[in-house]
Scaffold this motif. Structure first.
Motif, PDB file in Angstrom:
ATOM      1  N   GLU A   1       0.818  -1.221   0.000  1.00 41.06           N
ATOM      2  CA  GLU A   1       0.000   0.000   0.000  1.00 41.06           C
ATOM      3  C   GLU A   1       0.845   1.261   0.000  1.00 41.06           C
ATOM      4  O   GLU A   1       0.350   2.343  -0.351  1.00 41.06           O
ATOM      5  CB  GLU A   1      -0.922   0.010   1.225  1.00 41.06           C
ATOM      6  N   HIS A   2       2.105   1.154   0.381  1.00 39.39           N
ATOM      7  CA  HIS A   2       2.985   2.325   0.448  1.00 39.39           C
ATOM      8  C   HIS A   2       3.976   2.382  -0.707  1.00 39.39           C
ATOM      9  O   HIS A   2       4.940   3.161  -0.661  1.00 39.39           O
ATOM     10  CB  HIS A   2       3.728   2.343   1.779  1.00 39.39           C
ATOM     11  N   VAL A   3       3.732   1.597  -1.747  1.00 38.19           N
ATOM     12  CA  VAL A   3       4.619   1.565  -2.908  1.00 38.19           C
ATOM     13  C   VAL A   3       3.797   1.871  -4.160  1.00 38.19           C
ATOM     14  O   VAL A   3       2.798   1.217  -4.424  1.00 38.19           O
ATOM     15  CB  VAL A   3       5.301   0.195  -3.057  1.00 38.19           C
ATOM     16  N   LEU A   4       4.224   2.869  -4.929  1.00 43.26           N
ATOM     17  CA  LEU A   4       3.542   3.229  -6.161  1.00 43.26           C
ATOM     18  C   LEU A   4       4.466   3.008  -7.352  1.00 43.26           C
ATOM     19  O   LEU A   4       5.681   3.079  -7.229  1.00 43.26           O
ATOM     20  CB  LEU A   4       3.055   4.674  -6.133  1.00 43.26           C
ATOM     21  N   PHE A   5       3.862   2.791  -8.515  1.00 42.21           N
ATOM     22  CA  PHE A   5       4.607   2.472  -9.728  1.00 42.21           C
ATOM     23  C   PHE A   5       4.990   3.730 -10.493  1.00 42.21           C
ATOM     24  O   PHE A   5       4.177   4.634 -10.695  1.00 42.21           O
ATOM     25  CB  PHE A   5       3.751   1.578 -10.626  1.00 42.21           C
ATOM     26  N   GLY A   6       6.265   3.789 -10.922  1.00 41.44           N
ATOM     27  CA  GLY A   6       6.728   4.868 -11.793  1.00 41.44           C
ATOM     28  C   GLY A   6       7.819   4.358 -12.705  1.00 41.44           C
ATOM     29  O   GLY A   6       8.458   3.336 -12.423  1.00 41.44           O
ATOM     30  N   THR A   7       8.059   5.054 -13.795  1.00 38.35           N
ATOM     31  CA  THR A   7       9.106   4.657 -14.741  1.00 38.35           C
ATOM     32  C   THR A   7      10.271   5.633 -14.777  1.00 38.35           C
ATOM     33  O   THR A   7      11.411   5.233 -14.943  1.00 38.35           O
ATOM     34  CB  THR A   7       8.548   4.531 -16.169  1.00 38.35           C
ATOM     35  N   ASP A   8       9.988   6.942 -14.666  1.00 45.07           N
ATOM     36  CA  ASP A   8      11.033   7.960 -14.755  1.00 45.07           C
ATOM     37  C   ASP A   8      11.755   7.905 -16.100  1.00 45.07           C
ATOM     38  O   ASP A   8      12.938   8.192 -16.187  1.00 45.07           O
ATOM     39  CB  ASP A   8      12.037   7.786 -13.614  1.00 45.07           C
ATOM     40  N   THR A   9      11.077   7.517 -17.139  1.00 44.45           N
ATOM     41  CA  THR A   9      11.553   7.380 -18.528  1.00 44.45           C
ATOM     42  C   THR A   9      12.585   6.276 -18.717  1.00 44.45           C
ATOM     43  O   THR A   9      13.127   6.136 -19.801  1.00 44.45           O
ATOM     44  CB  THR A   9      12.113   8.694 -19.126  1.00 44.45           C
ATOM     45  N   TYR A  10      12.867   5.514 -17.681  1.00 41.77           N
ATOM     46  CA  TYR A  10      13.644   4.295 -17.909  1.00 41.77           C
ATOM     47  C   TYR A  10      12.714   3.261 -18.533  1.00 41.77           C
ATOM     48  O   TYR A  10      11.500   3.335 -18.405  1.00 41.77           O
ATOM     49  CB  TYR A  10      14.238   3.782 -16.600  1.00 41.77           C
ATOM     50  N   SER A  11      13.273   2.284 -19.216  1.00 38.58           N
ATOM     51  CA  SER A  11      12.528   1.335 -20.030  1.00 38.58           C
ATOM     52  C   SER A  11      11.208   0.906 -19.402  1.00 38.58           C
ATOM     53  O   SER A  11      11.173   0.282 -18.332  1.00 38.58           O
ATOM     54  CB  SER A  11      13.384   0.092 -20.277  1.00 38.58           C
ATOM     55  N   ALA A  12      10.124   1.228 -20.072  1.00 40.85           N
ATOM     56  CA  ALA A  12       8.803   0.847 -19.575  1.00 40.85           C
ATOM     57  C   ALA A  12       8.668  -0.662 -19.464  1.00 40.85           C
ATOM     58  O   ALA A  12       8.024  -1.173 -18.534  1.00 40.85           O
ATOM     59  CB  ALA A  12       7.716   1.417 -20.495  1.00 40.85           C
ATOM     60  N   ALA A  13       9.273  -1.389 -20.401  1.00 43.70           N
ATOM     61  CA  ALA A  13       9.187  -2.854 -20.359  1.00 43.70           C
ATOM     62  C   ALA A  13       9.898  -3.395 -19.126  1.00 43.70           C
ATOM     63  O   ALA A  13       9.384  -4.297 -18.444  1.00 43.70           O
ATOM     64  CB  ALA A  13       9.802  -3.445 -21.626  1.00 43.70           C
ATOM     65  N   PHE A  14      11.069  -2.859 -18.837  1.00 46.40           N
ATOM     66  CA  PHE A  14      11.769  -3.284 -17.623  1.00 46.40           C
ATOM     67  C   PHE A  14      10.962  -2.940 -16.384  1.00 46.40           C
ATOM     68  O   PHE A  14      10.786  -3.768 -15.474  1.00 46.40           O
ATOM     69  CB  PHE A  14      13.151  -2.643 -17.540  1.00 46.40           C
ATOM     70  N   GLN A  15      10.482  -1.712 -16.293  1.00 44.15           N
ATOM     71  CA  GLN A  15       9.786  -1.266 -15.091  1.00 44.15           C
ATOM     72  C   GLN A  15       8.524  -2.084 -14.841  1.00 44.15           C
ATOM     73  O   GLN A  15       8.234  -2.484 -13.703  1.00 44.15           O
ATOM     74  CB  GLN A  15       9.441   0.227 -15.199  1.00 44.15           C
ATOM     75  N   MET A  16       7.759  -2.319 -15.894  1.00 39.94           N
ATOM     76  CA  MET A  16       6.552  -3.149 -15.751  1.00 39.94           C
ATOM     77  C   MET A  16       6.922  -4.576 -15.387  1.00 39.94           C
ATOM     78  O   MET A  16       6.319  -5.200 -14.506  1.00 39.94           O
ATOM     79  CB  MET A  16       5.752  -3.133 -17.054  1.00 39.94           C
ATOM     80  N   GLY A  17       7.919  -5.128 -16.074  1.00 38.49           N
ATOM     81  CA  GLY A  17       8.321  -6.503 -15.825  1.00 38.49           C
ATOM     82  C   GLY A  17       8.855  -6.714 -14.423  1.00 38.49           C
ATOM     83  O   GLY A  17       8.637  -7.774 -13.819  1.00 38.49           O
ATOM     84  N   ARG A  18       9.547  -5.690 -13.905  1.00 28.92           N
ATOM     85  CA  ARG A  18      10.112  -5.819 -12.557  1.00 28.92           C
ATOM     86  C   ARG A  18       9.022  -6.040 -11.517  1.00 28.92           C
ATOM     87  O   ARG A  18       9.214  -6.807 -10.546  1.00 28.92           O
ATOM     88  CB  ARG A  18      10.923  -4.560 -12.208  1.00 28.92           C
ATOM     89  N   ILE A  19       7.885  -5.391 -11.696  1.00 32.63           N
ATOM     90  CA  ILE A  19       6.780  -5.588 -10.754  1.00 32.63           C
ATOM     91  C   ILE A  19       5.988  -6.848 -11.105  1.00 32.63           C
ATOM     92  O   ILE A  19       5.616  -7.628 -10.228  1.00 32.63           O
ATOM     93  CB  ILE A  19       5.846  -4.361 -10.734  1.00 32.63           C
ATOM     94  N   ALA A  20       5.738  -7.054 -12.394  1.00 25.12           N
ATOM     95  CA  ALA A  20       4.931  -8.201 -12.815  1.00 25.12           C
ATOM     96  C   ALA A  20       5.542  -9.524 -12.383  1.00 25.12           C
ATOM     97  O   ALA A  20       4.826 -10.477 -12.058  1.00 25.12           O
ATOM     98  CB  ALA A  20       4.737  -8.182 -14.331  1.00 25.12           C
ATOM     99  N   TRP A  21       6.884  -9.607 -12.384  1.00 28.01           N
ATOM    100  CA  TRP A  21       7.549 -10.851 -12.008  1.00 28.01           C
ATOM    101  C   TRP A  21       8.276 -10.748 -10.670  1.00 28.01           C
ATOM    102  O   TRP A  21       9.141 -11.569 -10.361  1.00 28.01           O
ATOM    103  CB  TRP A  21       8.486 -11.294 -13.124  1.00 28.01           C
ATOM    104  N   ALA A  22       7.881  -9.783  -9.858  1.00 28.61           N
ATOM    105  CA  ALA A  22       8.436  -9.691  -8.506  1.00 28.61           C
ATOM    106  C   ALA A  22       7.934 -10.867  -7.669  1.00 28.61           C
ATOM    107  O   ALA A  22       6.864 -11.445  -7.932  1.00 28.61           O
ATOM    108  CB  ALA A  22       8.010  -8.373  -7.856  1.00 28.61           C
ATOM    109  N   ASP A  23       8.694 -11.204  -6.657  1.00 29.03           N
ATOM    110  CA  ASP A  23       8.321 -12.302  -5.762  1.00 29.03           C
ATOM    111  C   ASP A  23       7.405 -11.783  -4.658  1.00 29.03           C
ATOM    112  O   ASP A  23       7.744 -11.772  -3.470  1.00 29.03           O
ATOM    113  CB  ASP A  23       9.579 -12.938  -5.174  1.00 29.03           C
ATOM    114  N   ILE A  24       6.228 -11.315  -5.098  1.00 30.46           N
ATOM    115  CA  ILE A  24       5.190 -10.815  -4.201  1.00 30.46           C
ATOM    116  C   ILE A  24       3.848 -11.343  -4.706  1.00 30.46           C
ATOM    117  O   ILE A  24       3.766 -11.891  -5.807  1.00 30.46           O
ATOM    118  CB  ILE A  24       5.173  -9.262  -4.140  1.00 30.46           C
ATOM    119  N   SER A  25       2.812 -11.184  -3.939  1.00 35.07           N
ATOM    120  CA  SER A  25       1.511 -11.738  -4.323  1.00 35.07           C
ATOM    121  C   SER A  25       0.920 -10.977  -5.503  1.00 35.07           C
ATOM    122  O   SER A  25       1.262  -9.824  -5.769  1.00 35.07           O
ATOM    123  CB  SER A  25       0.540 -11.672  -3.150  1.00 35.07           C
ATOM    124  N   ASP A  26       0.006 -11.610  -6.202  1.00 35.78           N
ATOM    125  CA  ASP A  26      -0.673 -10.961  -7.322  1.00 35.78           C
ATOM    126  C   ASP A  26      -1.441  -9.734  -6.866  1.00 35.78           C
ATOM    127  O   ASP A  26      -1.490  -8.716  -7.573  1.00 35.78           O
ATOM    128  CB  ASP A  26      -1.625 -11.951  -8.009  1.00 35.78           C
TER     129      ASP A  26
END
Length: 261
Positions: free
Chosen positions: A216-241
């Motif tokens: 609840e205290h973490v929000l998603f951002g890219t800061d113009t670094y690769s959108a694919a990396f940034q999305m993938g980092r969260i999508a495949w993180a070792d956390i619950s869906d």
């Protein structure tokens, strides 16, 4: 090829990005010309990458506004007009503590349904939160506003936030335990972090943040670094869906209901 959002079943909301729009010196690429193509940051290019992975909406401040002090007011006005031409573009209003007109701009612009809050950048604008934090955060507190800041003086942030419980503070570029501690030590729970920037590539930083302070205290951002990396980092993180969805989408909707509901 499927979009990451198609795998997840929902699109993402990016609450932290910037773009170049042709102003001399308005991006890191201008400071480092050899990087102009490898760190491309114009709006058309970024939109293409967002569409490829499934980022639905993005909140910006321009590179010029955070890198060139004398352009802040002009850039705030530029983006305020631009956001209404594109349904996917949202705005942060950049405030500088020594430029009173930026406070006037912010008070006016924050009433707009596509303006998320106040953006500050102590590093690039060359001031300290020890000197100016009270001025900025008391202003945000009076307005019930959200402040997004480039990380600075991290141990001081919960101390300041405790004085202003009616505002929320997002510390950008989650990197290590100092960021997590700043969130954990805030008495009113009004300090957050975002995942923008390159440091989210660290093996356990997202997972450790979720474990210690909650998704609840973490929000998603890219800061113009690769959108694919940034999305993938969260999508495949070792956390619950459910935690992934909170970070990529739900927390933004919860924090900015006037913008995204």
């Amino acid at each position: 090829m499927k979009k990451i959002s198609e795998v997840l079943g929902y699109t993402a909301i990016d609450i932290h990005s910037h773009f170049d729009h042709g102003v001399k010196g308005d991006g890191w690429q201008q400071r480092h010309p050899v990087r102009r193509e490898v760190h491309k940051g114009d709006l058309e290019f970024l939109k293409q990458r967002y569409d490829l992975v499934g980022i639905e909406k993005t909140a910006f401040s321009t590179y010029s506004a955070v890198l060139i002090d004398e352009r802040i007011e002009e850039e705030n006005d530029y983006l305020f007009d631009l956001k209404d031409k594109f349904d996917w573009i949202y705005q942060w209003v950049v405030v500088h503590p020594n430029q009173e007109n930026t406070f006037i701009q912010a008070e006016k612009m924050l009433k707009d349904k596509k303006v998320l809050g106040i953006k500050i950048h102590p590093l690039c604008h060359k001031y300290t939160m020890a000197d100016y934090g009270d001025k900025i955060l008391s202003f945000a507190n009076d307005l019930g506003a959200v402040v997004q800041m480039h990380h600075s003086e991290l141990p001081l942030m919960p101390v300041l936030a405790d004085k202003y419980p009616n505002m929320k503070l997002i510390i950008a570029h989650l990197s290590d335990d100092a960021f997590i501690d700043a969130v954990a030590n805030a008495k009113h729970g009004n300090v957050y972090v975002d995942t923008s920037g390159g440091a989210s590539n660290l093996n356990n930083v997202i997972e450790r943040a979720v474990k210690r302070i909650g998704a609840e205290h973490v929000l998603f951002g890219t800061d113009t670094y690769s959108a694919a990396f940034q999305m993938g980092r969260i999508a495949w993180a070792d956390i619950s869906d459910s935690d992934k969805k909170k970070i990529l989408r739900d927390n933004a909707i919860e924090m900015f209901p006037k913008c995204f509901k």
